[in-house]
Design an enzyme around this catalytic site. Structure first.
Site, PDB file in Angstrom:
ATOM      1  N   GLU A  63       0.852  -1.192   0.000  1.00 17.83           N
ATOM      2  CA  GLU A  63       0.000   0.000   0.000  1.00 17.83           C
ATOM      3  C   GLU A  63       0.890   1.245   0.000  1.00 17.83           C
ATOM      4  O   GLU A  63       1.801   1.359   0.819  1.00 17.83           O
ATOM      5  CB  GLU A  63      -0.888   0.017   1.246  1.00 17.83           C
ATOM      6  N   HIS A  98      -3.893  -3.384  -8.106  1.00 14.48           N
ATOM      7  CA  HIS A  98      -5.163  -3.849  -7.561  1.00 14.48           C
ATOM      8  C   HIS A  98      -6.263  -3.792  -8.622  1.00 14.48           C
ATOM      9  O   HIS A  98      -7.119  -4.672  -8.707  1.00 14.48           O
ATOM     10  CB  HIS A  98      -5.542  -2.973  -6.357  1.00 14.48           C
TER      11      HIS A  98
END
Length: 276
Positions: free
Chosen positions: A147, A185
């Protein structure tokens, strides 16, 4: 003189006392939960209980546990890159240290380039959700989640990208991750997720050996080029073809728009597809 020596002695004692005080991490409680959970998983791995089986008549089937000497840990084979879509790296860490959100990642990279390692690489993080890439329908079990602190509508900092490249180099070397297996993602969740977004430097990553990108000089796609099959062979889930097209364009063309392919998009797709 005696009073002075006494004051000095007391002062020295106070200094030593303050130095000996342990600095308590603000995440001491969640680190404790992490350790307890890891210990529980360790006990499960070390268990040597034979399988309890019965035949069709309900009779027990003899079983025994005999440990093999040939094994190791399962290793990650993909890296999935996200942006946090939160206000700060501190907020993301808070989210990942709370039970209710049920989300996590192996690494978080702050705007200043600091890398926070939140889960052992061999453990299964909850970052990809109901993602699919190629024949892999459980991306969490085979990938490392990274992330990056970014809301999605802002540039990534140079410090972040430099740290990301260093981390990817380490992961690729440690686990022999194939070049093609560095993805976003939005790639594994077309139509559901859009991160790491249009501002993410996929071309730079490809130049460093982390994923593929189209060449500067693009060979035109042949007439009647089967773009749906090409998307599927790259890895996209084409059960929702418009969503897969949108995810491809977000990664390799890096612009929003309709889920229809222009001639330029087709040429880029053909160029990328030939690399897989």
């Amino acid at each position: 003189m005696k009073k002075l020596l006494l004051l000095l002695a007391l002062g020295g004692t106070a200094i030593l006392s303050s130095c000996s005080k342990k600095v308590v991490s603000p995440y001491a409680s969640t680190n404790k939960i992490y350790t307890e959970h890891a210990d529980t998983l360790s006990r499960m791995i070390l268990a040597q209980t034979p399988a309890t089986l019965v035949d069709s008549a309900g009779r027990p089937i003899p079983s025994e546990f005999i440990g093999t000497v040939n094994f190791n840990l399962r290793k990650p084979n993909y890296v999935v890159i996200h942006y946090t879509a939160q206000d700060s790296v501190q907020q993301t860490i808070r989210t990942f240290t709370m039970v209710k959100p049920q989300v996590s990642a192996h690494y978080v990279i702050g705007k200043d380039g600091k890398v926070i390692h939140m889960l052992n690489d061999y453990m299964r993080s909850w970052h990809a959700g109901a993602g699919k890439w190629g024949n892999v329908t459980d991306m969490n079990s085979s990938s490392i989640g990274i992330e990056i602190d970014n809301k999605g509508n802002e540039p990534f900092s140079t410090a972040q990208i430099n740290s990301l490249l260093a981390l990817l180099a380490k992961l690729k070397k440690d686990y022999n991750i194939p070049t093609a297996n560095f993805i976003g993602h939005s790639d594994v969740a077309p139509g559901r997720k859009i991160d790491p977004g249009l501002r993410f430097p996929w071309e730079l990553l490809a130049q460093k050996g982390f994923g593929y990108y189209s060449d500067i000089i693009i060979v035109p796609a042949p007439v009647n080029f089967d773009y749906a099959t090409a998307l599927r062979l790259i890895g996209y889930d084409t059960s929702n073809l418009p969503a897969a097209i949108g995810a491809f364009k977000r990664h390799f063309v890096q612009r929003e728009g309709s889920s229809r392919l222009t001639q330029f998009d087709l040429d880029v797709l053909y160029n990328v597809y030939k690399k897989y």
